[in-house]
Design a protein around this motif. Structure first.
Motif, short mmCIF file in Angstrom:
data_model
loop_
_atom_site.label_atom_id
_atom_site.label_comp_id
_atom_site.label_asym_id
_atom_site.label_seq_id
_atom_site.Cartn_x
_atom_site.Cartn_y
_atom_site.Cartn_z
N GLY A 124 7.15 19.28 25.08
CA GLY A 124 6.93 18.74 23.76
C GLY A 124 7.07 17.26 23.47
N ARG A 125 7.10 16.39 24.40
CA ARG A 125 7.50 14.99 24.02
C ARG A 125 6.68 14.24 25.24
NH1 ARG A 125 10.36 10.60 24.85
NH2 ARG A 125 11.53 11.59 26.37
N GLY A 126 5.72 13.29 24.97
CA GLY A 126 5.10 12.41 25.87
C GLY A 126 3.47 12.45 25.67
N GLY A 127 2.87 12.13 26.57
CA GLY A 127 1.53 11.98 26.44
C GLY A 127 0.87 11.60 27.51
N VAL A 128 -0.63 11.50 27.62
CA VAL A 128 -1.34 11.45 28.87
C VAL A 128 -1.30 9.62 29.03
CG1 VAL A 128 -2.67 13.11 28.86
CG2 VAL A 128 -3.53 11.20 27.43
N ALA A 129 -1.27 9.04 27.99
CA ALA A 129 -1.31 7.42 28.08
C ALA A 129 0.03 7.25 28.85
CB ALA A 129 -1.22 6.72 26.77
N GLY A 130 1.14 7.56 28.71
CA GLY A 130 2.25 7.38 29.35
C GLY A 130 2.12 7.69 30.84
N THR A 131 1.29 8.83 31.12
CA THR A 131 1.05 9.45 32.48
C THR A 131 0.37 8.26 33.28
OG1 THR A 131 1.24 11.72 31.95
CG2 THR A 131 -0.20 11.12 33.81
N LEU A 132 -0.78 7.55 32.68
CA LEU A 132 -1.64 6.59 33.34
C LEU A 132 -0.71 5.38 33.56
CD1 LEU A 132 -4.24 5.46 34.14
CD2 LEU A 132 -4.80 4.71 31.70
N VAL A 133 0.17 5.15 32.68
CA VAL A 133 0.99 4.15 32.92
C VAL A 133 2.03 4.32 34.02
CG1 VAL A 133 3.07 2.67 31.96
CG2 VAL A 133 0.94 3.06 30.70
N GLY A 134 2.51 5.59 34.29
CA GLY A 134 3.51 6.12 35.14
C GLY A 134 2.76 5.93 36.48
N THR A 135 1.55 6.25 36.67
CA THR A 135 0.71 6.12 37.84
C THR A 135 0.74 4.87 38.31
OG1 THR A 135 -0.40 8.23 37.14
CG2 THR A 135 -1.41 7.10 38.90
N LEU A 136 0.29 4.00 37.47
CA LEU A 136 0.02 2.53 37.74
C LEU A 136 1.53 1.90 38.34
CD1 LEU A 136 -2.53 1.43 34.79
CD2 LEU A 136 -2.87 1.80 37.22
N ILE A 137 2.48 2.65 37.82
CA ILE A 137 3.98 1.78 37.88
C ILE A 137 3.88 2.25 39.50
CG2 ILE A 137 6.39 2.46 37.83
CD1 ILE A 137 6.14 2.74 34.85
N VAL A 138 3.76 3.41 39.93
CA VAL A 138 3.84 3.91 41.24
C VAL A 138 2.95 3.03 42.32
CG1 VAL A 138 3.58 5.92 43.07
CG2 VAL A 138 4.61 6.28 40.72
N GLY A 139 1.54 2.92 41.91
CA GLY A 139 0.69 2.22 42.68
C GLY A 139 1.07 0.61 42.64
N VAL A 140 1.70 0.13 41.43
CA VAL A 140 1.92 -1.37 41.59
C VAL A 140 3.27 -1.49 42.35
CG1 VAL A 140 3.15 -3.17 40.00
CG2 VAL A 140 0.78 -2.05 39.38
N PHE A 141 4.17 -0.55 42.40
CA PHE A 141 5.42 -0.92 43.23
C PHE A 141 5.10 -0.63 44.60
CE2 PHE A 141 8.17 -0.87 39.46
CZ PHE A 141 9.43 -1.33 40.07
N ARG A 142 4.51 0.32 45.08
CA ARG A 142 4.11 0.53 46.57
C ARG A 142 3.18 -0.82 47.06
NH1 ARG A 142 2.68 6.90 46.57
NH2 ARG A 142 5.07 7.60 46.95
N ASN A 143 2.34 -1.14 46.15
CA ASN A 143 1.40 -2.17 46.64
C ASN A 143 2.16 -3.59 46.70
OD1 ASN A 143 -0.59 -4.50 45.77
ND2 ASN A 143 -1.62 -3.38 46.98
N GLY A 144 3.02 -3.73 45.74
CA GLY A 144 4.02 -4.83 45.59
C GLY A 144 4.87 -5.14 46.51
N LEU A 145 5.56 -3.88 46.90
CA LEU A 145 6.64 -4.12 47.97
C LEU A 145 5.91 -4.17 49.36
CD1 LEU A 145 8.71 -0.92 46.65
CD2 LEU A 145 9.25 -3.23 46.72
N GLN A 146 4.71 -3.50 49.52
CA GLN A 146 4.12 -3.61 50.76
C GLN A 146 3.73 -5.23 51.26
OE1 GLN A 146 0.50 -1.35 51.14
NE2 GLN A 146 0.39 -1.81 53.36
N LEU A 147 3.36 -5.85 50.15
CA LEU A 147 2.81 -7.23 50.04
C LEU A 147 3.98 -8.24 50.30
CD1 LEU A 147 0.29 -7.77 47.31
CD2 LEU A 147 -0.13 -7.78 49.79
#
Length: 321
Positions: free
Chosen positions: A267-290
Motif C-alpha cells: 500500500g505504500r511506495g512506488g516504482v520511482a523509489g525502486t529505480l533509486v533503490g536499484t541504483l543505490i545497490v549498484g553505486v554501493f557495489r561499484n564504489g566499494l569495489q573502486l
C-alpha cells in the motif's frame, strides 16, 4: 522528527534519494574515477536486469505479497527464447513473443494460486520457484546457448549508443521506458489506485467495490511479463542464455524494492523509489569495489542498508497512529 516522519510517509522516495546522493558524493571523493562517464555507464548497465525484475517485484509487494520466483521465471523465459530461436529455428521476433507469453503465463499461474486457493504469496512463489527452475534444467539440459548462434534481435538489447560520452545500452533504455510507463499507470489510472487500495487493506478494498482478485491476477501477470522482458535484456547483457544464472535475482530484486522505500506490508511506495533503490545497490557495489573493499564486505554493507530501510519503514508507518 515528527515532521520528518510525516514527510517521508507522504513522499517515500525522498529518503532513498538522499541516500543515493550521499553515496555518490562519498564515492566520488574516495575515488575520482567514480564519476567518469565510462564508470557510470557500467553502473547503469550492471543494474539494468535487476531493475526490470524489481519493477515487477514492486507491483507484487505493493499488494502486500512477495514473489520468490522472479529469477526462475526470467531464466526459464530466456532459455525458452534461445532454444526456440536456435534448436527449433523459430524467427527471433516470434521466439521473443513466445517467451513473453510464457513469462506472463507463469506470473498468471502464481496469481491464480494466490486468488483461487487463497494461499500465501510466499508459499506459492516458493513452490513455483522450484518448479520453474526444474523445468529450466529439463529444457536446457544444463547447456548454455551462445549469442552468436541466435538471431541478432535476441542480443539487440546489449547494443550500446553513445550519449555525450555516456554509453547507454538499449536494454537500459527499455528499462527506463518501462519505469516511466508503470509510474504513470500507478499514479494516474484507476488500476493503479486499485493496486494501492488492495495492498493497503484488501478486505476494505473489496467492500468498497474493488475486484481485488482481478487486481491481484493482473499484478502477477504483468510482473511475469516484466520478468520475461528482463530475460530478453539478460540475453543481451550476457550475449548468451545460461541456465546457471539467476539464483541471486530474487533477493536482489527484493533488496532494490525495500531500499526504494516500498513497504513490505503493502500500500505504500512506488516504482520511482525502486529505480533509486536499484541504483543505490549498484553505486554501493561499484564504489566499494573502486575503494578496494572485498566482495564479502560489500555484501555486508548492502545487508546493513536493507535492515536500516526496513527499520525506517516501520518507523514511518507509525505516523498513521
Amino acid at each position: 522528527m515528527a515532521r520528518l516522519q510525516t514527510l517521508l510517509h507522504a513522499h517515500p522516495t525522498l529518503g532513498p534519494l538522499a541516500v543515493l546522493v550521499l553515496a555518490v558524493a562519498l564515492f566520488s571523493v574516495l575515488n575520482p574515477r567514480f564519476l567518469a562517464p565510462a564508470n557510470l555507464s557500467l553502473v547503469l548497465a550492471q543494474v539494468t536486469v535487476i531493475a526490470i525484475l524489481a519493477l515487477g517485484q514492486t507491483l507484487v509487494i505493493l499488494t502486500a505479497g512477495i514473489d520468490l520466483s522472479v529469477g526462475a521465471v526470467a531464466v526459464f523465459s530466456s532459455i525458452v527464447m534461445a532454444d526456440l530461436a536456435t534448436a527449433v529455428g523459430l524467427p527471433g521476433p516470434a521466439a521473443l513473443l513466445v517467451g513473453f507469453a510464457l513469462g506472463t503465463g507463469m506470473g498468471f499461474a502464481n496469481g491464480l494460486l494466490v486468488t483461487l486457493l487463497k494461499l500465501p504469496p510466499f508459499i506459492v512463489t516458493l513452490g513455483t520457484l522450484s518448479i520453474f527452475f526444474a523445468l529450466n534444467s529439463v529444457v536446457s539440459g544444463g547447456a548454455t546457448v551462445r549469442g552468436a548462434d541466435m538471431p541478432s534481435i535476441m542480443t539487440w538489447t546489449g547494443s550500446t549508443v553513445s550519449v555525450g560520452g555516456f554509453g547507454l545500452t538499449l536494454g537500459s533504455a527499455i528499462m527506463l521506458v518501462l519505469f516511466a510507463c508503470l509510474a504513470y499507470a500507478l499514479r494516474s489510472t484507476a488500476w493503479g489506485k486499485h493496486v494501492y487500495a488492495t495492498g493497503d487493506d484488501r478486505e476494505a478494498a473489496r467492500l468498497a467495490g474493488i475486484r481485488t482478485d482481478r487486481v491481484l491476477l493482473s499484478v502477477y501477470a504483468i510482473a511475469g511479463a516484466l520478468y520475461a522482458i528482463g530475460a530478453w535484456v539478460l540475453i543481451g547483457r550476457l550475449a548468451s542464455a545460461s541456465p546457471n544464472v539467476g539464483v541471486e535475482y530474487n533477493l536482489d530484486s527484493i533488496t532494490a524494492v525495500v531500499l526504494g522505500g516500498t513497504s513490505l506490508f503493502g500500500g505504500r511506495g512506488g516504482v520511482a523509489g525502486t529505480l533509486v533503490g536499484t541504483l543505490i545497490v549498484g553505486v554501493f557495489r561499484n564504489g566499494l569495489q573502486l575503494a578496494g573493499v572485498q566482495v564479502v564486505w560489500q555484501g555486508f554493507a548492502i545487508g546493513l542498508l536493507v535492515l536500516a530501510a526496513v527499520a525506517i519503514d516501520q518507523w514511518i508507518r507509525k505516523v498513521r497512529a
